[in-house]
Every structure is written in structure tokens, then in C-alpha cells.
Write a protein that holds these residues in place. Sequence first.
Motif, PDB file in Angstrom:
ATOM      1  N   UNK A   1      82.859  42.561  55.257  1.00 42.98           N
ATOM      2  CA  UNK A   1      82.155  41.660  56.166  1.00 42.98           C
ATOM      3  C   UNK A   1      81.807  40.372  55.430  1.00 42.98           C
ATOM      4  N   UNK A   2      81.703  39.245  56.163  1.00 38.71           N
ATOM      5  CA  UNK A   2      81.386  37.978  55.498  1.00 38.71           C
ATOM      6  C   UNK A   2      79.905  37.829  55.151  1.00 38.71           C
ATOM      7  N   UNK A   3      79.114  38.850  55.401  1.00 41.84           N
ATOM      8  CA  UNK A   3      77.669  38.818  55.169  1.00 41.84           C
ATOM      9  C   UNK A   3      77.257  40.115  54.468  1.00 41.84           C
ATOM     10  N   UNK A   4      76.081  40.131  53.845  1.00 37.98           N
ATOM     11  CA  UNK A   4      75.607  41.383  53.235  1.00 37.98           C
ATOM     12  C   UNK A   4      75.420  42.443  54.314  1.00 37.98           C
TER      13      UNK A   4
ATOM     14  N   UNK B   1      80.319  41.153  38.395  1.00 38.48           N
ATOM     15  CA  UNK B   1      79.841  40.883  39.755  1.00 38.48           C
ATOM     16  C   UNK B   1      79.275  42.143  40.408  1.00 38.48           C
ATOM     17  N   UNK B   2      78.003  42.095  40.762  1.00 37.69           N
ATOM     18  CA  UNK B   2      77.362  43.198  41.483  1.00 37.69           C
ATOM     19  C   UNK B   2      77.892  43.200  42.907  1.00 37.69           C
ATOM     20  N   UNK B   3      78.473  44.329  43.343  1.00 39.90           N
ATOM     21  CA  UNK B   3      79.060  44.380  44.690  1.00 39.90           C
ATOM     22  C   UNK B   3      78.342  45.343  45.629  1.00 39.90           C
ATOM     23  N   UNK B   4      77.545  46.270  45.087  1.00 42.47           N
ATOM     24  CA  UNK B   4      76.821  47.198  45.966  1.00 42.47           C
ATOM     25  C   UNK B   4      75.694  47.881  45.197  1.00 42.47           C
ATOM     26  N   UNK B   5      74.654  48.280  45.959  1.00 41.88           N
ATOM     27  CA  UNK B   5      73.530  49.035  45.412  1.00 41.88           C
ATOM     28  C   UNK B   5      73.262  50.227  46.323  1.00 41.88           C
TER      29      UNK B   5
ATOM     30  N   UNK C   1      78.623  40.594  50.462  1.00 45.34           N
ATOM     31  CA  UNK C   1      79.669  40.019  51.315  1.00 45.34           C
ATOM     32  C   UNK C   1      81.075  40.173  50.722  1.00 45.34           C
ATOM     33  N   UNK C   2      82.026  40.369  51.630  1.00 42.33           N
ATOM     34  CA  UNK C   2      83.446  40.483  51.290  1.00 42.33           C
ATOM     35  C   UNK C   2      83.749  41.676  50.386  1.00 42.33           C
ATOM     36  N   UNK C   3      82.927  42.722  50.492  1.00 45.89           N
ATOM     37  CA  UNK C   3      83.144  43.950  49.726  1.00 45.89           C
ATOM     38  C   UNK C   3      83.430  45.080  50.714  1.00 45.89           C
ATOM     39  N   UNK C   4      84.409  45.874  50.413  1.00 46.04           N
ATOM     40  CA  UNK C   4      84.890  46.977  51.238  1.00 46.04           C
ATOM     41  C   UNK C   4      83.810  48.073  51.322  1.00 46.04           C
TER      42      UNK C   4
END
Length: 178
Positions: free
Chosen positions: A22-25, A131-135, A158-161
Amino acid sequence: MKVPDWAYGVPPVSVIGESYCTPYPLEMIVKKKINKLSSTQFEAFDLSGNLLLKVDGGVWNFKLKRVLLDPSGFPILTLRGKALAFRHKWKAHAGESTHDNSNILFSKKEPDFLITGAYTSLSFKVYEGRRLIAEVKHSFTLESFCKGKEKYRVKVYPEVDYAFIVALLVILDESDTP
């Protein structure tokens, strides 16, 4: 001026598919439910309560098979694990796959990603390089554990699967289960 945790124009992190970026968190609640000691089900919801993903599979079986489904029940990914002495080894296949090794999307030892956190609490962070991509934060209570219901709060940048992040959560949760 505070700089946001994420920035526009970063390349997408797509492992399962760009349709899950998604383009947003994106914040999700992932609920784990054990049904009658025969199956485990994970369900991922957005904060409005919309079902995003579902994961089905057995409990305490030696096949260690989990199927990630979209909200309509279409198989997106099959997670297959092998129980070893002190750890589990996992592979993810596209769709509802057989044991064919030609369509492996990722394995537990994913070299491009780093998972840090407290293994015993199942709260962790996922990085791609620096780069932190998820928590992921595990909401554990003894009462919820005894009832066979657990909950995770997941923040995907954003932009993470997000399907990939849910698959990692299932693998880590399963690896923590004896």
C-alpha cells in the motif's frame, strides 16, 4: 519539524506481490485462534475491522503446512516447514503449492531481511538492509493463551508487502510453538 518514519519514493518491498503493497502505512490486528486442538487459524484485519488475510493449518502436526488466503478464500501462499531438533525450517511456495521447489518465493533464512526483537515475547521488527519495514507487537496474556486466542498488532510501512510480513509472523509464531 519531525521527519516521518517513512518517505515517498522508496522502492517497494514486494515478495509475494505488489498488490499487497500500500502507498501508506498499514496497521493491522492479527488474531491467532486454536480450534479444538486440531487447527490453528490466523486472521489479519485492518483497524476498521476489514479482513485482509487468513491463514489456515493444523496444530502439532509434523507436516507443518499453513496456507495464506485472501479474504475470498483464494490461496496466495503455502508455507511448508520441517521440524528439526531445536528449530523449524520453512519454505514459502506461491499459491496452494505442492512440494515443487521451482516456485519457492522465500525460505526462513531470507538473506535480504533482518528480524530483530525478543524471541520469547514474539515482538519483533523487520528490516530490509537498514530500512525498517514492519513492526510486530504481541499482546500476550495468560488468559488469552489458555483460551487459545492470541493477538498481534502489526505496523507495515508504505510500499511493503503486508502478506509477506504476515507470513513471517506465522513462521515465527510456529517456530516458537513446541
